[in-house]
Design an enzyme around this catalytic site. Structure first.
Site, PDB file in Angstrom:
ATOM      1  NE  ARG A  94      -3.524   0.046  -0.036  1.00 13.84           N
ATOM      2  CZ  ARG A  94      -4.421  -0.103  -0.995  1.00 13.84           C
ATOM      3  NH1 ARG A  94      -4.749   0.934  -1.759  1.00 13.84           N
ATOM      4  NH2 ARG A  94      -4.972  -1.279  -1.222  1.00 13.84           N
ATOM      5  CG  HIS A 138      -6.178  -0.886   2.916  1.00  8.43           C
ATOM      6  ND1 HIS A 138      -5.631   0.384   3.016  1.00  8.43           N
ATOM      7  CD2 HIS A 138      -6.937  -0.872   1.793  1.00  8.43           C
ATOM      8  CE1 HIS A 138      -6.057   1.116   2.009  1.00  8.43           C
ATOM      9  NE2 HIS A 138      -6.844   0.395   1.245  1.00  8.43           N
ATOM     10  CB  CYS A 139      -0.756  -2.127   5.510  1.00 10.82           C
ATOM     11  SG  CYS A 139      -1.514  -1.065   6.749  1.00 10.82           S
ATOM     12  CB  ALA A 140      -0.292  -6.635   3.101  1.00 10.61           C
TER      13      ALA A 140
END
Length: 365
Positions: free
Chosen positions: A116, A356-358
Protein backbone atom coordinates in the site's frame (compact mmCIF):
# COMPACT_ATOMS: atom_id res chain seq x y z
CA UNK A 1 -4.99 -13.92 -18.93
CA UNK A 2 -3.70 -10.36 -18.87
CA UNK A 3 0.07 -10.41 -19.41
CA UNK A 4 2.78 -7.81 -19.10
CA UNK A 5 2.93 -7.64 -22.89
CA UNK A 6 -0.79 -6.92 -23.22
CA UNK A 7 -0.54 -4.34 -20.43
CA UNK A 8 2.18 -2.53 -22.32
CA UNK A 9 0.00 -2.48 -25.45
CA UNK A 10 -2.85 -1.00 -23.39
CA UNK A 11 -0.72 1.66 -21.69
CA UNK A 12 -1.75 5.25 -22.19
CA UNK A 13 -0.82 7.03 -25.38
CA UNK A 14 1.11 9.60 -23.39
CA UNK A 15 3.42 6.98 -21.96
CA UNK A 16 4.04 5.45 -25.36
CA UNK A 17 4.48 8.71 -27.19
CA UNK A 18 6.81 10.87 -25.19
CA UNK A 19 7.92 9.44 -21.83
CA UNK A 20 10.35 6.63 -21.07
CA UNK A 21 8.43 3.90 -19.20
CA UNK A 22 8.91 4.25 -15.45
CA UNK A 23 10.43 7.72 -15.68
CA UNK A 24 8.64 10.16 -13.38
CA UNK A 25 7.27 13.24 -15.10
CA UNK A 26 6.89 16.63 -13.45
CA UNK A 27 3.28 16.93 -14.58
CA UNK A 28 0.83 15.84 -11.87
CA UNK A 29 -1.91 13.25 -12.15
CA UNK A 30 -4.58 15.87 -11.55
CA UNK A 31 -3.20 18.21 -14.22
CA UNK A 32 -3.19 15.33 -16.71
CA UNK A 33 -6.82 14.49 -15.96
CA UNK A 34 -6.12 11.36 -13.90
CA UNK A 35 -7.36 10.37 -10.44
CA UNK A 36 -7.34 7.49 -8.02
CA UNK A 37 -10.26 5.11 -8.55
CA UNK A 38 -12.63 3.85 -5.87
CA UNK A 39 -11.28 0.67 -4.33
CA UNK A 40 -14.73 -0.86 -4.85
CA UNK A 41 -14.50 -0.40 -8.64
CA UNK A 42 -13.52 -3.53 -10.63
CA UNK A 43 -9.86 -4.54 -10.40
CA UNK A 44 -7.51 -5.88 -13.04
CA UNK A 45 -5.34 -7.41 -10.33
CA UNK A 46 -3.85 -6.96 -6.86
CA UNK A 47 -0.17 -6.20 -6.24
CA UNK A 48 1.63 -7.43 -3.10
CA UNK A 49 5.25 -7.46 -1.89
CA UNK A 50 7.23 -10.36 -0.49
CA UNK A 51 8.97 -9.52 2.83
CA UNK A 52 12.60 -10.65 3.00
CA UNK A 53 14.56 -8.21 5.17
CA UNK A 54 16.35 -9.69 8.19
CA UNK A 55 17.27 -6.13 9.16
CA UNK A 56 13.55 -5.59 9.73
CA UNK A 57 12.41 -8.99 11.02
CA UNK A 58 15.50 -10.31 12.78
CA UNK A 59 17.17 -13.71 12.60
CA UNK A 60 14.49 -15.90 14.19
CA UNK A 61 11.30 -17.45 12.88
CA UNK A 62 9.27 -14.22 12.82
CA UNK A 63 10.00 -13.56 9.15
CA UNK A 64 8.80 -17.07 8.31
CA UNK A 65 5.49 -16.39 10.07
CA UNK A 66 5.07 -13.07 8.30
CA UNK A 67 5.76 -14.69 4.93
CA UNK A 68 3.22 -17.42 5.67
CA UNK A 69 0.63 -14.76 6.53
CA UNK A 70 1.33 -12.76 3.37
CA UNK A 71 0.98 -15.95 1.35
CA UNK A 72 -2.35 -16.67 3.08
CA UNK A 73 -3.63 -13.19 2.22
CA UNK A 74 -2.41 -13.51 -1.38
CA UNK A 75 -3.95 -16.97 -1.84
CA UNK A 76 -7.25 -15.71 -0.45
CA UNK A 77 -7.35 -12.64 -2.71
CA UNK A 78 -6.41 -14.88 -5.66
CA UNK A 79 -9.72 -16.73 -5.22
CA UNK A 80 -11.40 -13.52 -6.40
CA UNK A 81 -8.94 -11.77 -8.73
CA UNK A 82 -5.40 -12.14 -10.14
CA UNK A 83 -2.49 -11.42 -7.78
CA UNK A 84 1.06 -10.34 -8.60
CA UNK A 85 3.69 -10.82 -5.89
CA UNK A 86 6.75 -8.61 -6.21
CA UNK A 87 10.14 -9.99 -5.11
CA UNK A 88 13.71 -10.45 -6.25
CA UNK A 89 14.01 -13.62 -8.35
CA UNK A 90 16.32 -15.23 -5.79
CA UNK A 91 13.37 -15.62 -3.41
CA UNK A 92 10.98 -17.21 -5.89
CA UNK A 93 11.76 -20.86 -5.07
CA UNK A 94 11.03 -20.32 -1.37
CA UNK A 95 7.94 -18.24 -2.01
CA UNK A 96 6.51 -20.77 -4.49
CA UNK A 97 6.22 -23.33 -1.67
CA UNK A 98 3.63 -21.04 -0.03
CA UNK A 99 1.97 -19.26 -2.94
CA UNK A 100 -0.78 -20.71 -5.10
CA UNK A 101 0.07 -21.65 -8.68
CA UNK A 102 -2.08 -18.87 -10.11
CA UNK A 103 -0.14 -16.09 -8.42
CA UNK A 104 2.29 -14.33 -10.74
CA UNK A 105 5.75 -13.40 -9.49
CA UNK A 106 7.47 -10.35 -10.96
CA UNK A 107 11.19 -9.78 -10.51
CA UNK A 108 10.99 -6.52 -8.56
CA UNK A 109 13.24 -6.55 -5.48
CA UNK A 110 11.65 -5.69 -2.12
CA UNK A 111 12.57 -5.43 1.52
CA UNK A 112 9.16 -5.47 3.18
CA UNK A 113 5.51 -6.30 2.61
CA UNK A 114 3.80 -2.90 2.66
CA UNK A 115 2.57 -2.66 -0.93
CA UNK A 116 0.00 0.00 0.00
CA UNK A 117 2.84 2.37 0.87
CA UNK A 118 5.76 1.49 -1.41
CA UNK A 119 3.97 -0.38 -4.19
CA UNK A 120 2.43 0.90 -7.43
CA UNK A 121 -0.35 3.49 -7.11
CA UNK A 122 -2.57 3.61 -10.18
CA UNK A 123 -4.69 6.43 -11.55
CA UNK A 124 -7.31 6.45 -14.31
CA UNK A 125 -8.70 9.13 -16.61
CA UNK A 126 -12.18 7.67 -17.15
CA UNK A 127 -11.42 7.22 -20.88
CA UNK A 128 -9.56 3.92 -20.73
CA UNK A 129 -6.24 5.47 -19.75
CA UNK A 130 -4.08 4.03 -16.98
CA UNK A 131 -1.05 5.64 -15.34
CA UNK A 132 0.71 5.72 -11.98
CA UNK A 133 1.20 8.44 -9.39
CA UNK A 134 4.36 8.70 -7.31
CA UNK A 135 4.59 8.92 -3.51
CA UNK A 136 8.42 8.94 -3.31
CA UNK A 137 8.43 6.42 -0.45
CA UNK A 138 11.24 7.13 2.04
CA UNK A 139 10.74 4.44 4.67
CA UNK A 140 8.14 6.37 6.70
CA UNK A 141 10.48 9.25 7.26
CA UNK A 142 13.72 7.27 7.26
CA UNK A 143 12.64 4.86 9.99
CA UNK A 144 13.39 1.65 8.04
CA UNK A 145 15.75 0.42 5.27
CA UNK A 146 14.10 1.04 1.90
CA UNK A 147 16.74 0.85 -0.84
CA UNK A 148 14.57 -1.55 -2.85
CA UNK A 149 11.14 -0.58 -1.59
CA UNK A 150 11.70 3.04 -2.62
CA UNK A 151 12.14 1.85 -6.23
CA UNK A 152 9.18 -0.56 -6.44
CA UNK A 153 6.71 1.91 -7.96
CA UNK A 154 9.18 3.07 -10.59
CA UNK A 155 10.14 -0.48 -11.54
CA UNK A 156 6.53 -1.60 -11.90
CA UNK A 157 5.78 1.45 -14.05
CA UNK A 158 8.73 0.51 -16.26
CA UNK A 159 7.56 -3.11 -16.62
CA UNK A 160 4.03 -2.00 -17.48
CA UNK A 161 5.06 0.86 -19.75
CA UNK A 162 3.09 3.43 -17.76
CA UNK A 163 3.60 7.12 -17.16
CA UNK A 164 4.55 7.90 -13.56
CA UNK A 165 3.25 11.30 -12.47
CA UNK A 166 5.14 13.04 -9.66
CA UNK A 167 3.87 16.04 -7.69
CA UNK A 168 6.97 16.05 -5.47
CA UNK A 169 5.05 14.60 -2.51
CA UNK A 170 6.82 12.29 -0.05
CA UNK A 171 4.71 9.81 1.88
CA UNK A 172 2.56 6.71 1.61
CA UNK A 173 -0.81 5.87 0.10
CA UNK A 174 -1.91 4.36 3.41
CA UNK A 175 -1.69 7.85 4.87
CA UNK A 176 -4.68 9.17 2.92
CA UNK A 177 -8.14 7.80 2.19
CA UNK A 178 -9.89 8.75 -1.07
CA UNK A 179 -13.58 8.37 -1.92
CA UNK A 180 -12.77 7.74 -5.58
CA UNK A 181 -14.37 11.00 -6.71
CA UNK A 182 -13.01 14.21 -5.20
CA UNK A 183 -12.53 13.94 -1.40
CA UNK A 184 -9.52 12.92 0.69
CA UNK A 185 -9.16 12.46 4.44
CA UNK A 186 -5.75 12.31 6.13
CA UNK A 187 -3.86 12.82 9.37
CA UNK A 188 -1.46 15.75 9.35
CA UNK A 189 1.01 13.69 11.38
CA UNK A 190 1.77 11.48 8.35
CA UNK A 191 2.26 14.32 5.88
CA UNK A 192 2.87 17.71 7.51
CA UNK A 193 5.97 16.23 9.04
CA UNK A 194 9.58 17.22 8.39
CA UNK A 195 10.59 13.56 8.10
CA UNK A 196 8.68 13.48 4.79
CA UNK A 197 7.81 16.95 3.46
CA UNK A 198 9.61 20.23 4.17
CA UNK A 199 6.89 22.57 2.96
CA UNK A 200 3.93 24.05 4.79
CA UNK A 201 0.45 22.61 5.15
CA UNK A 202 -0.98 24.51 2.17
CA UNK A 203 1.75 23.26 -0.15
CA UNK A 204 1.40 19.68 1.09
CA UNK A 205 -2.37 19.89 0.66
CA UNK A 206 -1.90 20.94 -2.95
CA UNK A 207 0.56 18.09 -3.60
CA UNK A 208 -1.82 15.53 -2.12
CA UNK A 209 -4.72 16.80 -4.22
CA UNK A 210 -2.48 16.74 -7.31
CA UNK A 211 -1.26 13.22 -6.53
CA UNK A 212 -4.76 11.77 -6.07
CA UNK A 213 -6.62 13.90 -8.59
CA UNK A 214 -8.85 15.16 -5.76
CA UNK A 215 -10.53 18.49 -5.04
CA UNK A 216 -10.93 18.59 -1.25
CA UNK A 217 -8.84 17.34 1.69
CA UNK A 218 -10.21 16.98 5.22
CA UNK A 219 -7.35 17.08 7.72
CA UNK A 220 -7.28 15.71 11.26
CA UNK A 221 -4.19 16.08 13.51
CA UNK A 222 -3.29 12.41 14.14
CA UNK A 223 -0.23 11.49 16.26
CA UNK A 224 3.42 12.00 15.39
CA UNK A 225 6.04 9.50 16.50
CA UNK A 226 3.83 6.94 18.24
CA UNK A 227 4.21 4.35 15.46
CA UNK A 228 6.29 3.95 12.33
CA UNK A 229 3.58 5.45 10.09
CA UNK A 230 2.86 8.51 12.25
CA UNK A 231 -0.76 7.23 12.38
CA UNK A 232 -1.97 6.30 8.93
CA UNK A 233 -5.64 7.09 8.44
CA UNK A 234 -6.34 3.67 6.84
CA UNK A 235 -5.96 2.01 10.25
CA UNK A 236 -8.77 4.21 11.62
CA UNK A 237 -11.20 5.43 8.94
CA UNK A 238 -12.15 4.35 5.41
CA UNK A 239 -14.68 5.42 2.81
CA UNK A 240 -17.14 2.68 1.84
CA UNK A 241 -18.68 4.95 -0.79
CA UNK A 242 -18.72 8.71 -1.41
CA UNK A 243 -20.24 10.40 1.62
CA UNK A 244 -20.00 7.34 3.90
CA UNK A 245 -17.03 6.31 6.06
CA UNK A 246 -16.32 3.58 8.60
CA UNK A 247 -14.33 4.53 11.68
CA UNK A 248 -13.05 2.15 14.37
CA UNK A 249 -13.22 3.43 17.94
CA UNK A 250 -14.33 2.55 21.43
CA UNK A 251 -17.64 3.53 22.98
CA UNK A 252 -16.04 6.08 25.29
CA UNK A 253 -12.89 8.15 25.07
CA UNK A 254 -10.00 7.09 27.30
CA UNK A 255 -8.27 10.36 28.27
CA UNK A 256 -5.12 8.46 29.25
CA UNK A 257 -4.79 6.79 25.83
CA UNK A 258 -3.42 9.03 23.03
CA UNK A 259 -4.81 6.68 20.37
CA UNK A 260 -8.29 6.96 21.85
CA UNK A 261 -8.02 10.74 22.08
CA UNK A 262 -6.84 10.96 18.46
CA UNK A 263 -9.62 8.66 17.22
CA UNK A 264 -12.33 10.73 18.89
CA UNK A 265 -10.73 13.92 17.61
CA UNK A 266 -10.74 12.56 14.05
CA UNK A 267 -14.35 11.42 14.48
CA UNK A 268 -15.45 14.89 15.61
CA UNK A 269 -13.67 16.57 12.69
CA UNK A 270 -15.18 14.18 10.14
CA UNK A 271 -18.64 14.50 11.70
CA UNK A 272 -18.48 18.28 11.27
CA UNK A 273 -17.03 18.17 7.75
CA UNK A 274 -18.53 18.15 4.29
CA UNK A 275 -17.07 16.45 1.25
CA UNK A 276 -16.23 17.99 -2.11
CA UNK A 277 -19.90 17.77 -3.10
CA UNK A 278 -20.95 19.71 0.00
CA UNK A 279 -22.63 16.75 1.71
CA UNK A 280 -22.15 15.84 5.38
CA UNK A 281 -20.32 12.59 5.95
CA UNK A 282 -22.25 9.62 7.32
CA UNK A 283 -20.00 7.89 9.88
CA UNK A 284 -20.45 4.25 10.85
CA UNK A 285 -18.54 2.89 13.84
CA UNK A 286 -16.64 -0.37 13.84
CA UNK A 287 -15.96 -1.89 17.28
CA UNK A 288 -12.62 -1.87 19.05
CA UNK A 289 -11.51 -5.46 19.81
CA UNK A 290 -10.45 -5.90 23.42
CA UNK A 291 -9.77 -9.59 24.23
CA UNK A 292 -7.36 -10.30 21.37
CA UNK A 293 -4.71 -12.91 20.58
CA UNK A 294 -2.02 -10.43 19.56
CA UNK A 295 0.33 -8.60 21.87
CA UNK A 296 3.04 -5.99 21.77
CA UNK A 297 3.07 -2.22 21.67
CA UNK A 298 3.07 -2.10 17.87
CA UNK A 299 0.22 -4.59 17.35
CA UNK A 300 -2.45 -3.19 15.01
CA UNK A 301 -5.90 -4.67 15.67
CA UNK A 302 -7.73 -2.82 12.92
CA UNK A 303 -10.90 -4.17 11.35
CA UNK A 304 -10.98 -1.07 9.17
CA UNK A 305 -7.68 -2.05 7.51
CA UNK A 306 -9.54 -4.44 5.21
CA UNK A 307 -9.13 -4.87 1.45
CA UNK A 308 -11.95 -4.71 -1.08
CA UNK A 309 -11.37 -6.96 -4.10
CA UNK A 310 -13.62 -8.27 -6.86
CA UNK A 311 -16.56 -9.90 -5.12
CA UNK A 312 -15.14 -9.90 -1.61
CA UNK A 313 -13.87 -7.96 1.39
CA UNK A 314 -10.79 -9.51 3.02
CA UNK A 315 -10.51 -8.49 6.69
CA UNK A 316 -8.83 -9.61 9.91
CA UNK A 317 -10.20 -11.25 13.03
CA UNK A 318 -8.39 -10.92 16.35
CA UNK A 319 -9.89 -13.49 18.75
CA UNK A 320 -12.47 -11.21 20.40
CA UNK A 321 -15.48 -13.27 19.27
CA UNK A 322 -18.13 -10.61 19.95
CA UNK A 323 -16.17 -7.80 18.27
CA UNK A 324 -15.10 -10.06 15.38
CA UNK A 325 -18.71 -11.03 14.68
CA UNK A 326 -19.94 -7.44 14.95
CA UNK A 327 -17.24 -6.20 12.58
CA UNK A 328 -18.08 -8.92 10.06
CA UNK A 329 -21.78 -8.02 10.23
CA UNK A 330 -21.07 -4.31 9.70
CA UNK A 331 -18.79 -5.03 6.73
CA UNK A 332 -21.44 -7.32 5.25
CA UNK A 333 -24.03 -4.57 5.60
CA UNK A 334 -21.77 -1.95 4.04
CA UNK A 335 -20.61 -4.14 1.16
CA UNK A 336 -23.73 -5.99 -0.01
CA UNK A 337 -23.11 -8.65 -2.63
CA UNK A 338 -19.53 -9.23 -1.52
CA UNK A 339 -18.29 -12.20 0.48
CA UNK A 340 -16.73 -11.16 3.80
CA UNK A 341 -13.62 -13.27 4.45
CA UNK A 342 -11.98 -12.94 7.86
CA UNK A 343 -8.37 -14.11 8.31
CA UNK A 344 -5.94 -14.52 11.19
CA UNK A 345 -3.24 -12.02 10.24
CA UNK A 346 -1.63 -11.60 13.67
CA UNK A 347 2.02 -11.70 12.45
CA UNK A 348 1.28 -8.75 10.14
CA UNK A 349 -0.54 -7.02 13.00
CA UNK A 350 2.56 -7.48 15.15
CA UNK A 351 4.58 -5.83 12.38
CA UNK A 352 2.35 -2.77 12.65
CA UNK A 353 -0.20 -3.10 9.86
CA UNK A 354 -2.99 -5.08 8.26
CA UNK A 355 -4.40 -6.46 5.05
CA UNK A 356 -5.01 -3.09 3.39
CA UNK A 357 -1.41 -2.12 4.13
CA UNK A 358 -0.21 -5.29 2.37
CA UNK A 359 -2.22 -4.91 -0.85
CA UNK A 360 -2.61 -2.43 -3.68
CA UNK A 361 -5.22 -2.62 -6.41
CA UNK A 362 -4.84 -2.05 -10.12
CA UNK A 363 -8.19 -0.74 -11.40
CA UNK A 364 -9.67 -2.23 -14.55
CA UNK A 365 -9.91 0.27 -17.42
Amino acid sequence: MVTRRSLIRRASALAAASVLPGAAVAQTARAAGFRYAEETAPHERTFMQWPVSRAVYGGGSYLDRVQETIADIANTVAEFEPVVMLMASEHEATARKLLGKGIEIWDVPTEDLWARDSGPSFVVDGKGGLAMTQFNFNGWGGKQPHRNDSQVARRVAEIMGLTLYDAGLVGEAGGAEFDGHATLIAHESSWVNKNRNKGGKDEITRMLLDTYGAKKLIWAPGIKGADITDFHIDALARFTEPGVALIQMGDEIDPADPWSRAAFETYDILAAATDASGRKLELVRLPEPIDIRGSGNDFVASYVNYYVCNGAVIASHFGDDAADEEAQAILSDRYPGREIVMLDTDPVGEAGGGIHCATHEQPKV
